[in-house]
Structures are given as C-alpha cells and as structure tokens.
Design an enzyme around this catalytic site. Structure first.
Site, mmCIF file in Angstrom:
data_model
loop_
_atom_site.group_PDB
_atom_site.id
_atom_site.type_symbol
_atom_site.label_atom_id
_atom_site.label_comp_id
_atom_site.label_asym_id
_atom_site.label_seq_id
_atom_site.Cartn_x
_atom_site.Cartn_y
_atom_site.Cartn_z
ATOM 1 N N GLU A 271 0.835 -1.219 0.000
ATOM 2 C CA GLU A 271 0.000 0.000 0.000
ATOM 3 C C GLU A 271 0.864 1.262 0.000
ATOM 4 O O GLU A 271 0.761 2.083 0.919
ATOM 5 C CB GLU A 271 -0.883 0.027 1.249
ATOM 6 C CG GLU A 271 -1.803 -1.150 1.410
ATOM 7 C CD GLU A 271 -2.561 -1.147 2.738
ATOM 8 O OE1 GLU A 271 -3.634 -1.752 2.808
ATOM 9 O OE2 GLU A 271 -2.065 -0.525 3.703
ATOM 10 N N PRO A 272 1.705 1.442 -1.003
ATOM 11 C CA PRO A 272 2.556 2.640 -0.984
ATOM 12 C C PRO A 272 1.762 3.900 -1.286
ATOM 13 O O PRO A 272 0.801 3.874 -2.054
ATOM 14 C CB PRO A 272 3.548 2.359 -2.123
ATOM 15 C CG PRO A 272 2.795 1.482 -3.072
ATOM 16 C CD PRO A 272 1.881 0.633 -2.223
ATOM 17 N N TYR A 314 4.657 18.475 11.338
ATOM 18 C CA TYR A 314 5.640 17.429 11.690
ATOM 19 C C TYR A 314 7.057 17.983 11.748
ATOM 20 O O TYR A 314 8.006 17.220 11.785
ATOM 21 C CB TYR A 314 5.641 16.314 10.638
ATOM 22 C CG TYR A 314 4.288 15.789 10.260
ATOM 23 C CD1 TYR A 314 3.515 15.067 11.169
ATOM 24 C CD2 TYR A 314 3.779 15.987 8.973
ATOM 25 C CE1 TYR A 314 2.272 14.571 10.802
ATOM 26 C CE2 TYR A 314 2.536 15.494 8.602
ATOM 27 C CZ TYR A 314 1.792 14.786 9.520
ATOM 28 O OH TYR A 314 0.565 14.285 9.150
ATOM 29 N N CYS A 340 -1.702 34.186 9.913
ATOM 30 C CA CYS A 340 -1.459 34.827 11.206
ATOM 31 C C CYS A 340 -1.063 33.840 12.285
ATOM 32 O O CYS A 340 -1.779 33.678 13.286
ATOM 33 C CB CYS A 340 -2.724 35.557 11.639
ATOM 34 S SG CYS A 340 -3.223 36.749 10.433
ATOM 35 N N TYR A 369 0.670 14.018 0.747
ATOM 36 C CA TYR A 369 0.173 14.694 1.951
ATOM 37 C C TYR A 369 0.360 16.214 1.848
ATOM 38 O O TYR A 369 0.560 16.886 2.854
ATOM 39 C CB TYR A 369 0.859 14.138 3.209
ATOM 40 C CG TYR A 369 0.809 12.622 3.296
ATOM 41 C CD1 TYR A 369 -0.391 11.975 3.557
ATOM 42 C CD2 TYR A 369 1.954 11.839 3.107
ATOM 43 C CE1 TYR A 369 -0.454 10.586 3.627
ATOM 44 C CE2 TYR A 369 1.890 10.448 3.178
ATOM 45 C CZ TYR A 369 0.689 9.841 3.440
ATOM 46 O OH TYR A 369 0.627 8.460 3.509
HETATM 47 N N1 LLP Z 1 -1.449 1.982 4.471
HETATM 48 C C1 LLP Z 1 -2.000 2.473 5.604
HETATM 49 C C2 LLP Z 1 -2.928 1.626 6.353
HETATM 50 C C3 LLP Z 1 -1.696 3.764 6.023
HETATM 51 O O1 LLP Z 1 -2.251 4.237 7.138
HETATM 52 C C4 LLP Z 1 -0.820 4.566 5.254
HETATM 53 C C5 LLP Z 1 -0.496 5.938 5.667
HETATM 54 C C6 LLP Z 1 -0.278 4.022 4.077
HETATM 55 C C7 LLP Z 1 -0.613 2.723 3.718
HETATM 56 C C8 LLP Z 1 0.643 4.798 3.177
HETATM 57 O O2 LLP Z 1 1.840 5.096 3.797
HETATM 58 P P1 LLP Z 1 3.044 5.785 2.953
HETATM 59 O O3 LLP Z 1 3.495 4.790 1.902
HETATM 60 O O4 LLP Z 1 2.515 6.993 2.327
HETATM 61 O O5 LLP Z 1 4.074 6.051 3.973
HETATM 62 N N2 LLP Z 1 0.433 12.814 6.821
HETATM 63 C C9 LLP Z 1 1.686 12.167 7.168
HETATM 64 C C10 LLP Z 1 1.709 10.714 6.788
HETATM 65 C C11 LLP Z 1 0.536 9.906 7.330
HETATM 66 C C12 LLP Z 1 0.553 8.463 6.923
HETATM 67 C C13 LLP Z 1 -0.762 7.817 7.188
HETATM 68 N N3 LLP Z 1 -0.871 6.448 6.762
HETATM 69 C C14 LLP Z 1 2.836 12.927 6.528
HETATM 70 O O6 LLP Z 1 2.594 13.940 5.868
HETATM 71 O O7 LLP Z 1 3.994 12.567 6.707
#
Ligand code: LLP
Length: 411
Positions: A271-272, A314, A340, A369
């Site tokens: 799930e990338p 973050y 602001c 994101y």
């Molecule tokens: N699968 C599940 C169940 C997830 O919760 C997530 C992300 C992914 C896959 C995808 O993960 P990735 O490959 O994108 O790392 N807003 C934060 C990141 C939150 C991630 C939430 N879950 C940021 O801007 O760093």
C-alpha cells in the site's frame, strides 16, 4: 524529472516560469512520467509473486491522479467512505480496493459492502462484530484481514508511527490468534489475509523486516488453527529523500526482503503512498514581500501552512529552490506564508539567493500529503493543481474561488 535548461528550471519539458504565468501561484505541479515510473517500480518488484499494489489514496486523492493510477492497474488502499467513492469514480476495480481505518462507521461499512470492495482490514473486535452484523443484514459475505499491530517501532516522526505498542492501530499482537478464531465462527465473514502497517517515511529496512518476521510467526500460528491466510498485506511506509544526504531504501530491496520472510505460495498486497507520488509533486509559490526583522531575513510567499501543512505539523523538511538560476549571494532565510501564526513557515534558516519580489520558489517533494492535507484556513481558497506530461500541462483542479469558500454554509 527536474532539469535546468540555461537559467530556467523545467519539469519534464515545461518551464516552471510558464506554469506560474499560465495558472498563477501558488499551484501544485505533478510530473506524470515520474508517477508512472514510481508505480512501475512496485509492479516490477512484486511481479515474481501474485498480488496487488494498492495506492494509499489518502496521500493524494486528486481525481486525475487516481485515474492515472487505476489506468496503470493499481488497486487502492482506502480509509473512508469518501475515499472509496473517489476511487470508484476514478475507475478503480472494486475488487482491488482494500479498506483500513480504526473508526469505520455503519454507513461506511454498508457503502463498502454495497460497492463490493475486495477486503476490509479490520482493526478491532467490535468492528468485526459490526461488519458481520451489517453483512448479515445485507445478505452478503465480507472478506476480511485483521490489521495487526506488530509492536515494532520505526524511526520516524511520532505522529506517523502506527505499529508501536500503545498506538490506536490494529488488533494487539497478543490478541491476533483469538481474533482469527472468533472470525472463523462468524457466518458472514470470510477470512482472507493479514494486514500490518508500521508507519510512514521509514528509511531503514530493519523495522520492515522485523515486522514481517513477527507477522510470519503469527501466520504460522493462525494456520495451525486450520485458517488459511491467502494474502499478506504489508501496508506502505517507504520513505523518500526529502533532504540531501538521506539514504532511501530501494523498492526492490524492500519487497525482496519481505518476500524472503514468507513462503512462496503467499499473495501480497503493498500500500505505498508517499513513494509513488511524493517526489513527483511540487508546490510552486511566489515571493510577495521580503523583510528583515529581528536580524532575520524573511521571504513571504503566497503559499502558507494551509496549503502545505507538513512543515508546521511534523517539523518536516522540504527542500526549497528558486526556479531561476541566479548568481546573487546566498543568505540565511526563513520562507514563510501569509497566515497569522508563527507556525506558518515552509522552511527555516535556508541558504537561498537574494530574490526579488515576484520571483518564484519551488517546494520539493510536495506530492504526498500536500494538497490532500490542505485547507482553506484564513479563508484562503484551495490551490489549483497541474499535471505535466512531456511538453503538455493539464489543469487537474481549478483554483477555488471566494464563492467556493461559502459552499454549504447556511445563512
Ligand atoms: N497503508 C495504511 C494503512 C496507512 O495508514 C498509510 C499511511 C499508508 C498505507 C501509506 O503510507 P506511505 O506509503 O505513504 O508512507 N500525513 C503524514 C503521513 C501519514 C501516513 C498515514 N498512513 C505525513 O505527511 O507525513
């Protein structure tokens, strides 16, 4: 897909200055070829085994981007009824949609079942009861995996760690077998796999491997109980290079490490999100004013924390560069927005050339994101988004208007 021609920075074969001119600023800009290239790396790495790449559409849920990914054969990892809706609209095959999330509502579960999605990643015992009950009412069977919390702590920002003991995610590791035994007794449930996702922006292979090994142990125990685990869903989480000097784990290494933990007969889901779209997207913004205050240099841009919230939320680092080469000397600069709040910054203490009013900056790695987490805080309309393919540009989201700010408000 970034390159300089003369003094001008290009994305694919289009000059950023021309995009700013045509679509205005601030604007999100994506490289179509980079998205395709990133997705294909996953497809290729997965190809020795059966399974699916399910794009985590929370990362970027723009309809055109989702359509592009579905046309490449991607599945979707969703986390709400709204995301399932978006994915269906973007032509994702429902049989390639998986659905995770700790708080699925009755309406969302019903919608997912009626939409015939592939699988629920169930995150609690009570959710299992709810899915069983609703499936019974709708006279359908729900395919499920349990999302297991493997108690692995990846080295990443605390807000985006999900696989550590004490987080709200998944079924506790020690309760996993009993969850499967309970599900086996449910009339309206078909057990299909196991799911885990330990966090996001992870650069090291060790936590990925550790989590896979812990899950493998569980799979063996569960299968001893006569329950077949067909799919191993390893979640997402692979990090990208935001800062020079950061070493990124290649997709093929990550996937082959995980394959080496599990038997050859297993099917896999990945799930990338970030590693598909993160470095394919940019935030193009214009310097409105300059000021020197309290001994600091500020560039005030037309993008703020409402447009890209990651730096303030973050403390995330995004590289920021001018879109024109200049020979002026570099000075330490804070790049800030018009909102602001003192937390409204895109970058602090950056060595940047002295720019003029009206010149543009590019915030890199903003595809993941970025737009997805933007808001109209301070009543700032949501930004336009543009997809670049070779020498062509496509407006994939219109800039919101002032009237749009009032949509759904009742006066
Ligand atoms: N699968 C599940 C169940 C997830 O919760 C997530 C992300 C992914 C896959 C995808 O993960 P990735 O490959 O994108 O790392 N807003 C934060 C990141 C939150 C991630 C939430 N879950 C940021 O801007 O760093």
């Amino acid at each position: 897909m970034l390159n300089f021609k003369g003094k001008d920075l290009y994305i694919e074969q289009v000059k950023f200055a021309d995009i700013a001119q045509k679509y205005g600023t601030s604007v999100y800009v994506y490289s179509k070829n980079k998205i395709i290239c990133n997705f294909k790396k996953y497809k290729k790495a997965l190809s020795p085994r059966e399974g699916m790449v399910c794009f985590a559409c929370k990362t970027n849920s723009n309809a055109s981007i989702l359509k592009l990914l579905s046309s490449l054969g991607s599945g979707a990892d969703t986390t709400s009824g709204g995301e399932i809706f978006r994915c269906l609209k973007a032509n994702f095959d429902p049989s390639k949609i998986v659905y995770a999330g700790v708080g699925k509502t009755v309406q969302e579960i019903e919608y997912a079942l009626k939409s015939k999605i592939f699988m629920f990643n169930v995150e609690s015992f009570e959710e299992l009861e709810a899915i069983d009950k609703i499936s019974g009412r709708l006279k359908v069977k729900a395919k499920v995996s349990f999302r297991i919390n493997p108690y692995v702590d990846p080295d990443t920002h605390s807000y985006i760690i999900t696989g550590k003991k004490g987080t709200k995610f998944g079924i506790p590791y020690e309760a996993a077998v009993s969850a499967y035994l309970l599900a086996k007794k449910k009339k309206n449930i078909t057990i299909s796999g196991i799911h885990y996702h330990i966090g996001s922006q992870i650069l090291d292979v060790v936590p990925f491997k550790l989590a896979a090994q812990k899950i493998k142990k569980l799979v063996d125990k569960i299968e001893k109980e006569g329950i077949n685990i067909e799919y191993i869903n390893c979640g997402g989480g692979l990090g990208i290079k935001y800062e020079s000097g950061q070493k990124v784990l290649p997709v093929k290494n990550l996937i082959s490490e995980i394959f080496s933990v599990f038997g050859k007969e297993k099917k896999f889901i990945f799930e990338p999100g970030r590693s598909i779209i993160g470095d394919a997207g940019y935030l193009l913004t214009k310097v409105i004013y300059r000021k020197n205050s309290g001994g600091k240099n500020f560039l005030i841009t037309d993008a703020g924390m409402n447009d890209l919230t990651r730096p303030t939320l973050y403390n995330a680092y995004h590289d920021i560069i001018p879109i024109k080469k200049t020979s002026t000397k570099k000075v330490k600069t804070d790049v800030v927005g018009p909102i602001c709040e003192s937390g409204d910054f895109l970058g602090k203490d950056r060595m940047l050339p002295v720019l003029l009013q009206g010149e543009c900056l590019l915030v890199k790695c903003a595809g993941a994101y970025g737009a997805a987490m933007s808001s109209s805080y301070n009543s700032r309309p949501l930004l336009a988004e543009v997809l670049v393919a070779d020498d062509k540009t496509f407006l994939i989201r219109k800039r919101a208007s002032y009237n749009d700010l009032l949509i759904n408000e009742v006066v």
